[in-house]
Design a protein around this motif. Structure first.
Motif, PDB file in Angstrom:
ATOM      1  N   UNK A 244      13.858 -17.294   3.923  1.00  0.00           N
ATOM      2  CA  UNK A 244      14.919 -17.649   4.849  1.00  0.00           C
ATOM      3  C   UNK A 244      14.270 -18.004   6.375  1.00  0.00           C
ATOM      4  N   UNK A 245      13.305 -17.579   6.710  1.00  0.00           N
ATOM      5  CA  UNK A 245      12.413 -17.637   7.930  1.00  0.00           C
ATOM      6  C   UNK A 245      12.243 -19.166   8.015  1.00  0.00           C
ATOM      7  N   UNK A 246      11.564 -19.457   6.849  1.00  0.00           N
ATOM      8  CA  UNK A 246      10.905 -21.060   6.685  1.00  0.00           C
ATOM      9  C   UNK A 246      12.565 -22.081   6.622  1.00  0.00           C
ATOM     10  N   UNK A 315       6.101 -23.764   8.625  1.00  0.00           N
ATOM     11  CA  UNK A 315       7.429 -24.397   8.990  1.00  0.00           C
ATOM     12  C   UNK A 315       8.293 -23.792   9.708  1.00  0.00           C
ATOM     13  N   UNK A 316       8.164 -22.474   9.564  1.00  0.00           N
ATOM     14  CA  UNK A 316       8.862 -21.554  10.180  1.00  0.00           C
ATOM     15  C   UNK A 316       9.130 -21.564  11.949  1.00  0.00           C
ATOM     16  N   UNK A 317      10.211 -21.391  12.518  1.00  0.00           N
ATOM     17  CA  UNK A 317      10.217 -21.431  13.848  1.00  0.00           C
ATOM     18  C   UNK A 317      10.078 -20.189  14.569  1.00  0.00           C
ATOM     19  N   UNK A 318      10.518 -19.133  13.670  1.00  0.00           N
ATOM     20  CA  UNK A 318      10.527 -17.829  14.630  1.00  0.00           C
ATOM     21  C   UNK A 318       8.957 -17.185  14.347  1.00  0.00           C
ATOM     22  N   UNK A 319       8.986 -15.732  14.634  1.00  0.00           N
ATOM     23  CA  UNK A 319       8.110 -14.938  14.586  1.00  0.00           C
ATOM     24  C   UNK A 319       8.024 -14.173  13.479  1.00  0.00           C
ATOM     25  N   UNK A 338      -2.746 -11.629   4.124  1.00  0.00           N
ATOM     26  CA  UNK A 338      -3.823 -12.403   4.681  1.00  0.00           C
ATOM     27  C   UNK A 338      -4.009 -13.766   4.578  1.00  0.00           C
ATOM     28  N   UNK A 339      -3.452 -14.211   3.280  1.00  0.00           N
ATOM     29  CA  UNK A 339      -3.266 -15.465   2.945  1.00  0.00           C
ATOM     30  C   UNK A 339      -2.233 -16.247   3.820  1.00  0.00           C
ATOM     31  N   UNK A 340      -1.143 -15.557   4.003  1.00  0.00           N
ATOM     32  CA  UNK A 340      -0.007 -16.289   4.782  1.00  0.00           C
ATOM     33  C   UNK A 340      -0.500 -16.393   6.426  1.00  0.00           C
ATOM     34  N   UNK A 341      -1.383 -15.354   6.831  1.00  0.00           N
ATOM     35  CA  UNK A 341      -1.703 -15.345   8.048  1.00  0.00           C
ATOM     36  C   UNK A 341      -2.650 -16.559   8.245  1.00  0.00           C
ATOM     37  N   UNK A 342      -3.759 -16.633   7.315  1.00  0.00           N
ATOM     38  CA  UNK A 342      -4.616 -17.870   7.358  1.00  0.00           C
ATOM     39  C   UNK A 342      -3.958 -19.204   7.237  1.00  0.00           C
ATOM     40  N   UNK A 343      -2.960 -19.267   6.659  1.00  0.00           N
ATOM     41  CA  UNK A 343      -2.041 -20.661   6.474  1.00  0.00           C
ATOM     42  C   UNK A 343      -1.477 -20.785   8.044  1.00  0.00           C
ATOM     43  N   UNK A 344      -1.049 -19.816   8.659  1.00  0.00           N
ATOM     44  CA  UNK A 344      -0.578 -20.049   9.937  1.00  0.00           C
ATOM     45  C   UNK A 344      -1.640 -20.386  11.016  1.00  0.00           C
ATOM     46  N   UNK A 345      -2.722 -19.510  10.789  1.00  0.00           N
ATOM     47  CA  UNK A 345      -3.812 -19.916  11.816  1.00  0.00           C
ATOM     48  C   UNK A 345      -4.351 -21.463  11.370  1.00  0.00           C
ATOM     49  N   UNK A 346      -4.587 -21.858  10.371  1.00  0.00           N
ATOM     50  CA  UNK A 346      -4.822 -23.150   9.756  1.00  0.00           C
ATOM     51  C   UNK A 346      -3.919 -24.346  10.479  1.00  0.00           C
ATOM     52  N   UNK A 348      -2.640 -23.842  13.255  1.00  0.00           N
ATOM     53  CA  UNK A 348      -2.611 -23.653  14.723  1.00  0.00           C
ATOM     54  C   UNK A 348      -1.541 -22.715  15.336  1.00  0.00           C
ATOM     55  N   UNK A 349      -0.984 -21.881  14.474  1.00  0.00           N
ATOM     56  CA  UNK A 349       0.287 -21.150  14.795  1.00  0.00           C
ATOM     57  C   UNK A 349      -0.377 -19.791  15.350  1.00  0.00           C
ATOM     58  N   UNK A 350       0.409 -19.121  16.274  1.00  0.00           N
ATOM     59  CA  UNK A 350      -0.034 -17.935  16.848  1.00  0.00           C
ATOM     60  C   UNK A 350       1.421 -16.985  16.726  1.00  0.00           C
ATOM     61  N   UNK A 351       2.154 -17.268  15.838  1.00  0.00           N
ATOM     62  CA  UNK A 351       3.451 -16.599  15.656  1.00  0.00           C
ATOM     63  C   UNK A 351       3.657 -15.307  14.934  1.00  0.00           C
ATOM     64  N   UNK A 352       2.638 -14.585  14.852  1.00  0.00           N
ATOM     65  CA  UNK A 352       2.467 -13.573  13.701  1.00  0.00           C
ATOM     66  C   UNK A 352       1.781 -12.435  14.438  1.00  0.00           C
ATOM     67  N   UNK A 353       2.008 -11.267  14.052  1.00  0.00           N
ATOM     68  CA  UNK A 353       1.083  -9.987  14.137  1.00  0.00           C
ATOM     69  C   UNK A 353       1.218  -9.461  12.466  1.00  0.00           C
ATOM     70  N   UNK A 354       0.082  -8.855  12.303  1.00  0.00           N
ATOM     71  CA  UNK A 354      -0.309  -8.089  11.164  1.00  0.00           C
ATOM     72  C   UNK A 354      -0.670  -6.677  11.400  1.00  0.00           C
ATOM     73  N   UNK A 355       0.179  -5.688  10.643  1.00  0.00           N
ATOM     74  CA  UNK A 355      -0.305  -4.185  10.859  1.00  0.00           C
ATOM     75  C   UNK A 355      -0.687  -3.934   9.217  1.00  0.00           C
TER      76      UNK A 355
END
Length: 420
Positions: A244-246, A315-319, A338-346, A348-355
Motif C-alpha cells: 500500500x505504501x508503495x 518508490x514509496x513517498x511516506x516513512x 535489513x534487505x528493505x532498509x539496504x534497498x532504501x539506503x542504496x 539515497x532514502x532516509x525515510x525509515x527507522x528500524x527497531x
C-alpha cells in the motif's frame, strides 16, 4: 495483617500498575499470583515469589522476584508472564467495548503441591480491570461499498490523525490494537480483508484496490485529519501495508511489524497488474521437537538472495518504521527488514527507522500482553511456533508501542513533530 494494593485498579491494558504488599513479617517470603479468564473461559495464570523488606513490605517496582514465572525486578511481570492453562492459547480480546479483562491477584504463603496438604487461603486479594478502550471512544461498524471493519474514534471533536490497522493470516476482524490506538488519539480503522462477514472465506489474492477504498473511506470521514493516513500492520498485514505504501500516495507513515518485503503467498493485484508470490521452498519448513512448524527459512533460496522478488520500497513517498523480533520463527523478519532498509539506503532514502529486538518473537503486541509462543491457525496444520523469550519479548512490546505512537504522531501531525 497483609494488605495487597494495586494502583490504578481500572486502566487501559497498556498502562502499568503499581503493586505492593504491606503488613508482612520482616523478610517473609510470599507468593504473588495472577489469573484471568478470556471470553471463551480459557484460564491464564502466573506467579512469582518475593521476600519482604525489614519493614514487611514488597514493592514490585523495586523488589526482585526470587523465582516463579520470572526473576528480577519487573513491575508488570505478573501480567506479561501469564500462561495459558491449555497449550497453544493466545490471549485475544474479542469484545473491546463492553467488558474489560478481570485480572485476579492474590498474595499467599508459598505452598508446594503435595497431595494431602490443604492449601491455606490467600493473605489478601483484589481484582483489576484492564480495558482496551478509553472512556468516550466510539466504535462504528463499517460496511460501506466493499469495505468491512470497525472504525474507532477518539473522544472529542477532532480532527484526528487516521490509521489503518491490519492483521494477517488469522483472518477475521481483530480490534484490540485499533481500539487502543483510538484511546491514544488516532482515528483507527480495523480493516478486515478475508474470513469476515461477506468477505471471501479463503484469501486467494490480495486486491490492493480494496485497501485503497479503505484509505479513501478513512480520509472522507469528517473527523479524520488528512491529507495522509498511517498504517500499523503485522505479518501478512505488513506485506500488504508495504505494498500500500508503495502504490498509494496517501500513505504517510507505515509501521511494519515482522513482515516480508515481497509477496509471500497470495498474488497481489492492482489496476490490472499482477505481482506473483515468491517461490516457497517447502523442504525448509521445520517441525521442532514439540511438533510445531517453523516457516522462517522457507524463502532463503529465493527472496533472501534475489532482489528481483523484493517490493520496490524506494518508490514509496511516506516513512517506514520496521519492528523486528529477532527470534521470530514464522518469518526471518530481521533479514527481510535489513534487505528493505539496504534497498532504501542504496536509493539515497532516509525515510525509515528500524527497531530490532533480540529475543522477541513474531507476535509483538501492545504492552503487557502475554507472549504467545505457539498457536493454531485456521489454514495451517500443525500449529505454528511464533518464537520469542518471555522477558525480552515483553520489553520489546513495551518499547515498540511507545515508538509506534511517536512515529505516527511525527508523520501524521506535522505541526507537532518539532515538539517530539
Amino acid at each position: 495483617m497483609a494488605k495487597l494494593t494495586a494502583v490504578p485498579l481500572s486502566a487501559l491494558v497498556d498502562e502499568p500498575v503499581h503493586i505492593q504488599v504491606t503488613g508482612l513479617a520482616p523478610f517473609q517470603v510470599v507468593c504473588l499470583q495472577a489469573s484471568l479468564k478470556d471470553e471463551k473461559g480459557n484460564l491464564f495464570s502466573s506467579q512469582a515469589f518475593y521476600r519482604a523488606s525489614e519493614v514487611g513490605k514488597v514493592d514490585l517496582e523495586c523488589d526482585s522476584s526470587l523465582g516463579g514465572d520470572y526473576m528480577g525486578v519487573h513491575p508488570m511481570g505478573l501480567f506479561w508472564s501469564l500462561k495459558p492453562e491449555k497449550i497453544l492459547g493466545r490471549l485475544v480480546k474479542i469484545d473491546v467495548m463492553n467488558s474489560p479483562y478481570q485480572i485476579h491477584i492474590k498474595v499467599c504463603h508459598p505452598s508446594f503441591p503435595i497431595q494431602g496438604i490443604v492449601v491455606s487461603p490467600p493473605l489478601d486479594s483484589l481484582t483489576l480491570e484492564r480495558w482496551y478502550v478509553a472512556p468516550g471512544v466510539k466504535r462504528i461498524q463499517v460496511k460501506e461499498g466493499r469495505i468491512r471493519g470497525a472504525l474507532f474514534l477518539p473522544p472529542g471533536e477532532g480532527l484526528f490523525p487516521g490509521v489503518i490497522d491490519l492483521f494477517g493470516g488469522a483472518g477475521g476482524l481483530m480490534e484490540f490494537r485499533a481500539s487502543l490506538l483510538a484511546s491514544r488519539g488516532f482515528a483507527t480503522l480495523a480493516l478486515a480483508y478475508w474470513n469476515y462477514d461477506d468477505l471471501p472465506s479463503q484469501l486467494e489474492e490480495v486486491d490492493l484496490e480494496y485497501f485503497e477504498e479503505g484509505v479513501e473511506f478513512l480520509l472522507r470521514h469528517p473527523k479524520v485529519l488528512g491529507p495522509g493516513v498511517g498504517i500499523v500492520s503485522v505479518c501478512l498485514g505488513a506485506e500488504i501495508g508495504l505494498a500500500m505504501a508503495i502504490n498509494l500516495k496517501q500513505i504517510t507513515a507505515t509501521v511494519l511489524i515482522n513482515g516480508p518485503n515481497f509477496v509471500s503467498k497470495n498474488p497481489h493485484v492492482y489496476r490490472g497488474q499482477v505481482n506473483p508470490p515468491v517461490p516457497c521452498n517447502e523442504e525448509f519448513v521445520i517441525t521442532n521437537a514439540l511438533g510445531l512448524v517453523e516457516f522462517y527459512r522457507t524463502f532463503e533460496e529465493t527472496a533472501h538472495k534475489d532482489s528481483k522478488y523484493c517490493f520496490p520500497i524506494e518508490k514509496a513517498h511516506g516513512h517506514f518504521l520496521f519492528v523486528v523480533g529477532e527470534d521470530d520463527k514464522n518469518l526471518n523478519s530481521k533479514v527481510h527488514a535489513n534487505q528493505a532498509t539496504a534497498q532504501l539506503i542504496k536509493n539515497g532514502k532516509k525515510n525509515w527507522t528500524l527497531l530490532s529486538y533480540p529475543g522477541a518473537g513474531h507476535l509483538i503486541e501492545p504492552p503487557y500482553t502475554p507472549l504467545c509462543q505457539a498457536s493454531r491457525m485456521p489454514t495451517v496444520i500443525p500449529s505454528i511456533n511464533w518464537g520469542g523469550k518471555v522477558i525480552p519479548h515483553a520489553a520489546a512490546q513495551e518499547h515498540s508501542w511507545k515508538e509506534i505512537q511517536k512515529f505516527l504522531k511525527q508523520h501524521l501531525l506535522p505541526n507537532l513533530s518539532s515538539q517530539l
